[in-house]
Scaffold this motif. Sequence first.
Motif, PDB file in Angstrom:
ATOM      1  N   ASN A   1       1.294  33.940 -28.426  1.00 56.08           N
ATOM      2  CA  ASN A   1       0.940  33.243 -27.193  1.00 56.08           C
ATOM      3  C   ASN A   1      -0.579  33.035 -27.170  1.00 56.08           C
ATOM      4  OD1 ASN A   1       0.635  32.292 -24.612  1.00 56.08           O
ATOM      5  ND2 ASN A   1       0.884  34.316 -23.649  1.00 56.08           N
ATOM      6  N   CYS A   2      -1.020  31.992 -27.873  1.00 56.00           N
ATOM      7  CA  CYS A   2      -2.468  31.726 -27.896  1.00 56.00           C
ATOM      8  C   CYS A   2      -2.706  30.260 -28.245  1.00 56.00           C
ATOM      9  CB  CYS A   2      -3.163  32.636 -28.901  1.00 56.00           C
ATOM     10  SG  CYS A   2      -2.633  32.423 -30.595  1.00 56.00           S
ATOM     11  N   ASP A   3      -3.887  29.771 -27.828  1.00 53.15           N
ATOM     12  CA  ASP A   3      -4.320  28.420 -28.211  1.00 53.15           C
ATOM     13  C   ASP A   3      -5.372  28.558 -29.293  1.00 53.15           C
ATOM     14  OD1 ASP A   3      -2.750  27.139 -26.297  1.00 53.15           O
ATOM     15  OD2 ASP A   3      -4.239  27.578 -24.739  1.00 53.15           O
ATOM     16  N   VAL A   4      -5.222  27.731 -30.320  1.00 52.06           N
ATOM     17  CA  VAL A   4      -6.170  27.810 -31.430  1.00 52.06           C
ATOM     18  C   VAL A   4      -7.443  27.041 -31.093  1.00 52.06           C
ATOM     19  CG1 VAL A   4      -6.546  27.239 -33.854  1.00 52.06           C
ATOM     20  CG2 VAL A   4      -4.305  28.033 -33.097  1.00 52.06           C
ATOM     21  N   ILE A   5      -8.567  27.721 -31.206  1.00 49.16           N
ATOM     22  CA  ILE A   5      -9.868  27.054 -31.051  1.00 49.16           C
ATOM     23  C   ILE A   5     -10.363  26.621 -32.428  1.00 49.16           C
ATOM     24  CG2 ILE A   5     -12.272  27.377 -30.303  1.00 49.16           C
ATOM     25  CD1 ILE A   5     -11.211  29.464 -28.280  1.00 49.16           C
ATOM     26  N   HIS A   6     -10.127  27.460 -33.435  1.00 52.31           N
ATOM     27  CA  HIS A   6     -10.560  27.125 -34.799  1.00 52.31           C
ATOM     28  C   HIS A   6      -9.679  27.889 -35.782  1.00 52.31           C
ATOM     29  CE1 HIS A   6     -13.805  25.718 -37.569  1.00 52.31           C
ATOM     30  NE2 HIS A   6     -13.480  26.792 -38.271  1.00 52.31           N
ATOM     31  N   ASN A   7      -9.161  27.189 -36.785  1.00 47.81           N
ATOM     32  CA  ASN A   7      -8.398  27.843 -37.849  1.00 47.81           C
ATOM     33  C   ASN A   7      -8.732  27.099 -39.137  1.00 47.81           C
ATOM     34  OD1 ASN A   7      -6.591  29.211 -39.446  1.00 47.81           O
ATOM     35  ND2 ASN A   7      -4.741  28.338 -38.527  1.00 47.81           N
ATOM     36  N   ASP A   8      -9.893  27.432 -39.697  1.00 49.00           N
ATOM     37  CA  ASP A   8     -10.417  26.631 -40.803  1.00 49.00           C
ATOM     38  C   ASP A   8     -11.549  27.406 -41.473  1.00 49.00           C
ATOM     39  OD1 ASP A   8     -10.960  24.486 -42.474  1.00 49.00           O
ATOM     40  OD2 ASP A   8     -10.881  23.022 -40.843  1.00 49.00           O
ATOM     41  N   ARG A   9     -12.074  26.826 -42.576  1.00 45.75           N
ATOM     42  CA  ARG A   9     -13.295  27.409 -43.121  1.00 45.75           C
ATOM     43  C   ARG A   9     -14.334  27.433 -42.022  1.00 45.75           C
ATOM     44  NH1 ARG A   9     -12.902  27.617 -48.942  1.00 45.75           N
ATOM     45  NH2 ARG A   9     -10.849  26.770 -49.372  1.00 45.75           N
ATOM     46  N   TRP A  10     -15.266  28.380 -42.148  1.00 40.42           N
ATOM     47  CA  TRP A  10     -16.186  28.598 -41.046  1.00 40.42           C
ATOM     48  C   TRP A  10     -17.348  27.625 -41.072  1.00 40.42           C
ATOM     49  CZ3 TRP A  10     -19.854  33.445 -40.696  1.00 40.42           C
ATOM     50  CH2 TRP A  10     -20.591  33.380 -39.507  1.00 40.42           C
ATOM     51  N   HIS A  11     -18.248  27.826 -42.013  1.00 36.13           N
ATOM     52  CA  HIS A  11     -19.559  27.190 -41.929  1.00 36.13           C
ATOM     53  C   HIS A  11     -19.963  26.791 -43.336  1.00 36.13           C
ATOM     54  CE1 HIS A  11     -23.957  27.121 -41.341  1.00 36.13           C
ATOM     55  NE2 HIS A  11     -23.682  26.938 -40.062  1.00 36.13           N
ATOM     56  N   PRO A  12     -20.636  25.668 -43.518  1.00 36.32           N
ATOM     57  CA  PRO A  12     -21.029  25.261 -44.872  1.00 36.32           C
ATOM     58  C   PRO A  12     -21.849  26.329 -45.604  1.00 36.32           C
ATOM     59  CG  PRO A  12     -21.528  23.523 -43.284  1.00 36.32           C
ATOM     60  CD  PRO A  12     -21.045  24.692 -42.487  1.00 36.32           C
ATOM     61  N   ASP A  13     -22.581  27.137 -44.849  1.00 41.02           N
ATOM     62  CA  ASP A  13     -23.367  28.195 -45.504  1.00 41.02           C
ATOM     63  C   ASP A  13     -22.477  29.310 -46.049  1.00 41.02           C
ATOM     64  OD1 ASP A  13     -25.633  26.872 -44.871  1.00 41.02           O
ATOM     65  OD2 ASP A  13     -26.249  28.220 -43.254  1.00 41.02           O
ATOM     66  N   PHE A  14     -21.268  29.417 -45.526  1.00 46.30           N
ATOM     67  CA  PHE A  14     -20.341  30.475 -45.957  1.00 46.30           C
ATOM     68  C   PHE A  14     -19.024  29.826 -46.376  1.00 46.30           C
ATOM     69  CE2 PHE A  14     -22.786  32.230 -42.273  1.00 46.30           C
ATOM     70  CZ  PHE A  14     -23.677  32.992 -43.028  1.00 46.30           C
ATOM     71  N   PRO A  15     -19.040  29.041 -47.469  1.00 46.36           N
ATOM     72  CA  PRO A  15     -17.874  28.208 -47.794  1.00 46.36           C
ATOM     73  C   PRO A  15     -16.636  29.000 -48.174  1.00 46.36           C
ATOM     74  CG  PRO A  15     -19.509  28.112 -49.544  1.00 46.36           C
ATOM     75  CD  PRO A  15     -20.126  28.895 -48.436  1.00 46.36           C
ATOM     76  N   LYS A  16     -16.806  30.294 -48.478  1.00 45.90           N
ATOM     77  CA  LYS A  16     -15.628  31.057 -48.893  1.00 45.90           C
ATOM     78  C   LYS A  16     -15.037  31.849 -47.750  1.00 45.90           C
ATOM     79  CE  LYS A  16     -16.429  31.012 -53.703  1.00 45.90           C
ATOM     80  NZ  LYS A  16     -17.123  31.551 -54.835  1.00 45.90           N
ATOM     81  N   GLU A  17     -15.454  31.553 -46.540  1.00 48.41           N
ATOM     82  CA  GLU A  17     -14.945  32.339 -45.423  1.00 48.41           C
ATOM     83  C   GLU A  17     -14.161  31.471 -44.445  1.00 48.41           C
ATOM     84  OE1 GLU A  17     -18.037  35.889 -45.729  1.00 48.41           O
ATOM     85  OE2 GLU A  17     -18.039  34.801 -43.850  1.00 48.41           O
ATOM     86  N   TRP A  18     -13.121  32.105 -43.920  1.00 46.30           N
ATOM     87  CA  TRP A  18     -12.191  31.404 -43.041  1.00 46.30           C
ATOM     88  C   TRP A  18     -12.202  32.097 -41.686  1.00 46.30           C
ATOM     89  CZ3 TRP A  18      -8.772  27.556 -45.092  1.00 46.30           C
ATOM     90  CH2 TRP A  18      -7.894  27.006 -44.143  1.00 46.30           C
ATOM     91  N   VAL A  19     -12.208  31.280 -40.616  1.00 46.76           N
ATOM     92  CA  VAL A  19     -12.229  31.862 -39.275  1.00 46.76           C
ATOM     93  C   VAL A  19     -10.982  31.452 -38.508  1.00 46.76           C
ATOM     94  CG1 VAL A  19     -13.361  31.753 -37.017  1.00 46.76           C
ATOM     95  CG2 VAL A  19     -14.734  32.026 -39.066  1.00 46.76           C
ATOM     96  N   LEU A  20     -10.347  32.445 -37.922  1.00 48.50           N
ATOM     97  CA  LEU A  20      -9.322  32.175 -36.913  1.00 48.50           C
ATOM     98  C   LEU A  20      -9.911  32.579 -35.567  1.00 48.50           C
ATOM     99  CD1 LEU A  20      -6.405  31.406 -36.100  1.00 48.50           C
ATOM    100  CD2 LEU A  20      -5.855  33.842 -36.241  1.00 48.50           C
ATOM    101  N   PHE A  21      -9.939  31.629 -34.645  1.00 48.22           N
ATOM    102  CA  PHE A  21     -10.508  31.877 -33.313  1.00 48.22           C
ATOM    103  C   PHE A  21      -9.490  31.356 -32.306  1.00 48.22           C
ATOM    104  CE2 PHE A  21     -14.293  30.755 -30.330  1.00 48.22           C
ATOM    105  CZ  PHE A  21     -14.115  31.944 -29.633  1.00 48.22           C
ATOM    106  N   VAL A  22      -8.986  32.245 -31.454  1.00 43.02           N
ATOM    107  CA  VAL A  22      -7.940  31.841 -30.504  1.00 43.02           C
ATOM    108  C   VAL A  22      -8.286  32.313 -29.097  1.00 43.02           C
ATOM    109  CG1 VAL A  22      -6.116  31.922 -32.269  1.00 43.02           C
ATOM    110  CG2 VAL A  22      -6.502  33.927 -30.814  1.00 43.02           C
ATOM    111  N   LYS A  23      -7.669  31.634 -28.132  1.00 43.07           N
ATOM    112  CA  LYS A  23      -7.746  32.054 -26.732  1.00 43.07           C
ATOM    113  C   LYS A  23      -6.340  32.486 -26.353  1.00 43.07           C
ATOM    114  CE  LYS A  23      -9.047  29.903 -22.277  1.00 43.07           C
ATOM    115  NZ  LYS A  23      -9.954  30.786 -21.615  1.00 43.07           N
TER     116      LYS A  23
END
Length: 226
Positions: A201-223
């Motif tokens: 039970n959440c809305d996705v704010i971001h589910n993708d690679r994070w930032h060009p400076d950290f290309p190998k990192e993935w962020v899941l951010f939900v509300k």
Amino acid sequence: MTENVQRWKTDPTLFECETTRDGFQTKKMMDYESTYVDEFLNKDPMRDWESFDRCRALWFWGLRKAGLDHIKDVSEFNVLDCGTKDGQFPEYLADIVDDVIGIELSQPYVDYAIEKERPVVYGDVCELTNWFDWENHFDFVFSHHLLGLTPDYLGALDEMLAVTKPGGYMITCNDVPGNPKKHFSYIETSKIFNEFVSKSNCDVIHNDRWHPDFPKEWVLFVKKGE
Ligand SMILES: C[S@@+](CC[C@H](N)C(=O)[O-])C[C@H]1O[C@@H](n2cnc3c(N)ncnc32)[C@H](O)[C@@H]1O
């Protein structure tokens, strides 16, 4: 054993590496962590600083992404930092938010944090609701580079969302598969996160690679849903 661990054991397609929580992966994690703790306690400030710096970057990036004012909107927040290591990040947040606690499974880090009077408790992210009275408790649940060390990823995600307040936020940043520098790069990140959000039970704010400076990192951010 939780349902998620069971599924993780029985569905190897979810992961490149089939191990149990009590099996060699955990042992490998503990071996790795004790080396890491030793290195840290013998002072590797650059390594520590880099990590702390990324935590701060992720925090402010998340606030901006969610449209939150970094002073006005978060001053009343109650924050949990999962896999906090030595508690440097919660110590930093203590000046910004109303209340913050870090949780850490490695006792030497907890001892070190307590010695430094940092807000840290010993505990397992996969057992948050069993060990603590924290259900629907936090406005913001944060984790940076934790899930790659947690064999029961889905269980950890379930627990982190369970302790998030309805309408609160949960963010997690992890290595994507194939990072040769990491021992635990076997998470099929997007697959796991997609599976998690599809049943939660959440809305996705971001589910993708994070930032060009950290290309190998993935962020899941939900509300979390109200
Ligand atoms: C790679 S470190 C990252 C630390 C910190 N979040 C950072 O970015 O600087 C991961 C930390 O998570 C801790 N950890 C691993 N599994 C955990 C669990 N199940 N519950 C709580 N902490 C855990 C480890 O002991 C370690 O200190």
